[in-house]
Design a protein around this motif. Structure first.
Motif, PDB file in Angstrom:
ATOM      1  N   GLY A 229      -3.856   0.788  13.345  1.00 31.79           N
ATOM      2  CA  GLY A 229      -2.190   0.267  12.631  1.00 31.79           C
ATOM      3  C   GLY A 229      -1.360   0.722  14.517  1.00 31.79           C
ATOM      4  O   GLY A 229      -0.434  -0.892  14.520  1.00 31.79           O
ATOM      5  N   PHE A 230      -1.376   0.901  14.729  1.00 38.34           N
ATOM      6  CA  PHE A 230      -0.743   1.234  16.614  1.00 38.34           C
ATOM      7  C   PHE A 230      -1.532  -0.771  17.181  1.00 38.34           C
ATOM      8  O   PHE A 230      -0.980  -1.375  17.836  1.00 38.34           O
ATOM      9  N   TYR A 231      -2.884  -0.318  17.013  1.00 38.39           N
ATOM     10  CA  TYR A 231      -3.129  -1.961  17.387  1.00 38.39           C
ATOM     11  C   TYR A 231      -2.359  -3.578  17.265  1.00 38.39           C
ATOM     12  O   TYR A 231      -2.309  -4.178  17.740  1.00 38.39           O
ATOM     13  N   ILE A 232      -2.609  -3.300  16.355  1.00 36.50           N
ATOM     14  CA  ILE A 232      -1.669  -4.099  15.072  1.00 36.50           C
ATOM     15  C   ILE A 232      -0.464  -4.153  15.969  1.00 36.50           C
ATOM     16  O   ILE A 232       0.036  -4.795  16.273  1.00 36.50           O
ATOM     17  N   LEU A 233       0.588  -3.014  16.092  1.00 36.71           N
ATOM     18  CA  LEU A 233       1.763  -3.321  16.198  1.00 36.71           C
ATOM     19  C   LEU A 233       1.751  -3.540  18.266  1.00 36.71           C
ATOM     20  O   LEU A 233       2.450  -4.534  18.388  1.00 36.71           O
ATOM     21  N   PHE A 234       1.382  -3.144  18.755  1.00 36.37           N
ATOM     22  CA  PHE A 234       1.077  -2.855  20.134  1.00 36.37           C
ATOM     23  C   PHE A 234      -0.119  -4.132  21.118  1.00 36.37           C
ATOM     24  O   PHE A 234       0.847  -4.874  21.895  1.00 36.37           O
ATOM     25  N   GLY A 242       1.827  -2.879  11.779  1.00 42.24           N
ATOM     26  CA  GLY A 242       1.244  -2.024  12.261  1.00 42.24           C
ATOM     27  C   GLY A 242       2.171  -1.144  12.011  1.00 42.24           C
ATOM     28  O   GLY A 242       1.218   0.089  11.647  1.00 42.24           O
ATOM     29  N   ILE A 243       2.838  -1.048  11.649  1.00 38.43           N
ATOM     30  CA  ILE A 243       3.791   0.502  11.509  1.00 38.43           C
ATOM     31  C   ILE A 243       4.062   0.586   9.838  1.00 38.43           C
ATOM     32  O   ILE A 243       3.270   1.792   9.601  1.00 38.43           O
ATOM     33  N   SER A 246      -0.694   2.091   9.810  1.00 41.12           N
ATOM     34  CA  SER A 246      -0.657   3.236  10.588  1.00 41.12           C
ATOM     35  C   SER A 246       0.440   5.166   9.217  1.00 41.12           C
ATOM     36  O   SER A 246      -0.082   5.290   8.976  1.00 41.12           O
ATOM     37  N   ALA A 247       1.460   4.578   8.858  1.00 43.08           N
ATOM     38  CA  ALA A 247       2.135   5.095   8.135  1.00 43.08           C
ATOM     39  C   ALA A 247       1.661   5.607   6.595  1.00 43.08           C
ATOM     40  O   ALA A 247       1.767   6.344   6.626  1.00 43.08           O
ATOM     41  N   ILE A 248       1.663   4.433   6.647  1.00 41.77           N
ATOM     42  CA  ILE A 248       0.699   4.407   5.039  1.00 41.77           C
ATOM     43  C   ILE A 248      -0.866   5.151   5.088  1.00 41.77           C
ATOM     44  O   ILE A 248      -1.375   6.479   4.584  1.00 41.77           O
TER      45      ILE A 248
END
Length: 553
Positions: A229-234, A242-243, A246-248
């Motif tokens: 998720g961090f990769y998708i976000l940043f 991304g958020i 990571s949250a799920i």
């Protein structure tokens, strides 16, 4: 089943690593002049796929006829069988012989809800062992699809896609995982690969389907998707996706560890019910304590990670990829949680490249290698030319094509020196040992059925399905439908005892030293053989003995 031969291992691995590097370096210059391997990439892929199925699938089926499956396979056969028969996701073998007598439900040990989907065909297909073998091979082999699609798309070249897809089929760890008995974590490999590809293509519905399926494989996969998720976000700049990823992932992981698994374990408030907890308990009793220990003891952690055996095993993951993964650190870091978790274990099994525990890392090792070659072509080659380190006359495409071809050569070369296939040295040379595991023998002789094996099969129908059976662990996968299973020499409450004095792999169960058992197994056989008042010999042949409890009805 560990036997230490440190000096011979060091020599074998040193020679293998240096030879692989030399072969790859030589081919690099060959491919610069002639991209013949890339030009035949489609044919190479087809031949690799045929080789994989003809070899790996055949050897798994032959293992069924040579008693080379062990307790882990029996556990999963029990689980599948009990679910189909409506008894729930339970394993008597775990309770009687692996120290989990108070934990009835397997979901307390590992949370694997995806099993309820995979079990559905067994309502029709009744050959459970063959079903599992074929299923896991098809699942692992399906990894070639997202590997092909991703590499084809980022290079805009089908030939490169085919060559990378062929490479994963020769990746030693993939073949070892496939040949190992069975477990669920391996299923995460193609699911995570598809997840990455679909989010890369912005096909978000397909992405979420594969992402959810990935975390349902086993509880620790959520740690990998959390970093994904961090990769998708940043990196991909997809904030919402991304958020949510990571949250799920984190909510799922915490709910499973804090609520669901303790519930199935009997409302335990610690991680002690978890199957692998004991290997990490030196850092704490909960995930938060372990994380705090890692943060507060950095030098201890670094010292732990730089153990020479751990370094050697890590090299076995990156050597077949020609270290190209390091040139795409953003993708490689997605695997950091799974890598760190397993390399901090006190058990060599968790980080060994011949086992399956790093399955969630393999997709990102491969994807980072693919993207790493792209980065080398787009950034590093122009930079090196600008600095006059590389001559300007070298064609960028030729260098890229050579790097792609070299990764395939590195996978094949690594397979020769460190793999289990018919290409490997250990397949033909019985004295070429790569690991200190007695049950991991990949010499061709292990796959040849003998008259002794045929005689052993004749004992199995003599045991009723409603009986409790204590048997040496290589018999257990053929007894999975019995009432209760035990690993001999545990036999308290057993109705039948089945032993084979000629089988070289002896006991490995709680409270029994396997090395001592191999040196003197007769001391355990005597516990039954010399108590004729309690045990009746039903049949014996060629070193195989079947006993029945006298008062059993």
């Amino acid at each position: 089943m560990i036997e230490q031969h440190t000096s011979s291992f060091f020599l074998i691995y040193t020679m293998g690593i240096l030879s692989t590097l030399a072969i790859v370096a030589a081919f690099f210059f060959v491919f610069l002049k002639n991209a013949f391997l890339l030009n035949q990439a489609r044919l190479v892929f087809i031949c690799s796929l045929i080789f994989y199925f003809a070899g790996i699938l055949t050897f798994q089926l032959l293992k069924l006829h040579t008693f080379k499956y062990y307790g882990d396979f029996a556990i999963w056969l029990e689980l599948f069988s009990n679910i189909v028969d409506g008894r729930g996701i339970i394993s008597t073998l775990h309770q009687t012989s692996f120290g989990f007598g108070d934990t009835r439900n397997y979901l307390a040990l590992h949370f694997v809800p995806l099993i309820y989907i995979l079990v559905l065909p067994l309502h029709i297909f009744k050959n459970y062992p063959v079903y599992i073998i074929v299923l896991q091979t098809l699942i692992l082999a399906s990894s070639v699809i997202p590997i092909y699609l991703f590499s084809r798309d980022i290079f805009n070249n089908k030939k490169i896609g085919y060559l990378f897809a062929a490479s994963i089929l020769f990746f030693p760890t993939i073949q070892y995982i496939n040949l190992y008995d069975f477990e669920f974590l391996r299923i995460s490999i193609p699911l995570l690969l598809f997840s990455f590809y679909f989010v890369y293509k912005k096909k978000y519905i397909a992405y979420y389907i594969f992402f959810i399926l990935s975390i349902l494989v086993r509880e620790e996969v959520a740690l990998t998707t959390f970093l994904f998720g961090f990769y998708i976000l940043f990196v991909m700049k997809e904030k919402r996706i991304g958020i949510s990823t990571s949250a799920i992932s984190m909510v799922y992981f915490l709910v499973v560890f804090k609520i669901i698994m303790p519930y199935f374990a009997g409302n335990s408030n610690s991680m002690h019910h978890h199957l692998a907890f004991g290997n990490f308990s030196y850092m704490g009793n909960t995930p938060s304590q372990i994380l705090l220990y890692i943060i507060s003891h950095p030098f201890t952690i670094i010292s732990n990670l730089f153990d020479k055996i751990k370094i050697a095993n890590f090299l076995m993951y990156v050597l077949p990829l020609s270290f190209a993964s390091f040139f795409s650190p953003s993708i490689l870091l997605i695997s950091a949680a799974n890598l760190l978790l397993n390399f901090l274990s006190v058990s060599i099994s968790h980080y060994s490249y011949i086992l399956y525990y790093l399955s969630p890392s393999i997709p990102f090792l491969f994807l980072s290698a693919i993207n790493g070659v792209k980065n080398i072509g787009d950034r590093w080659i122009p930079f090196l030319k600008h600095k006059k380190i590389l001559p300007d006359k070298l064609d960028n495409n030729s260098l890229t094509y050579s790097l792609v071809s070299c990764i395939f050569i590195a996978c094949v070369s690594s397979n020769i020196f460190f793999g289990p296939s018919p290409l490997s040295i250990q397949f033909w040379n019985h004295g070429y040992k790569l690991a200190p595991y007695k049950t991991h023998n990949f010499h061709y002789s292990q796959y040849i059925p003998t008259e002794h094996h045929k005689k052993a099969f004749s004992f199995l129908p003599l045991i009723p399905d409603n009986a409790s059976v204590s048997a040496e662990h290589f018999f257990l996968p053929y007894l999975y439908m019995k009432k209760t299973l035990m690993v001999f020499p545990i036999f308290e409450g057993a109705d039948y005892v089945l032993i084979d004095k000629k089988h070289p792999i002896k006991f490995g169960t709680i409270g029994i030293d396997p090395i001592a058992a191999r040196k003197n197994p007769q001391q355990f056989y005597d516990l039954v053989e010399k108590h004729t008042d309690s045990w009746e010999l039903i049949k014996k042949e060629d070193g195989i003995f079947l006993y029945k409890k006298r008062q059993w009805n």
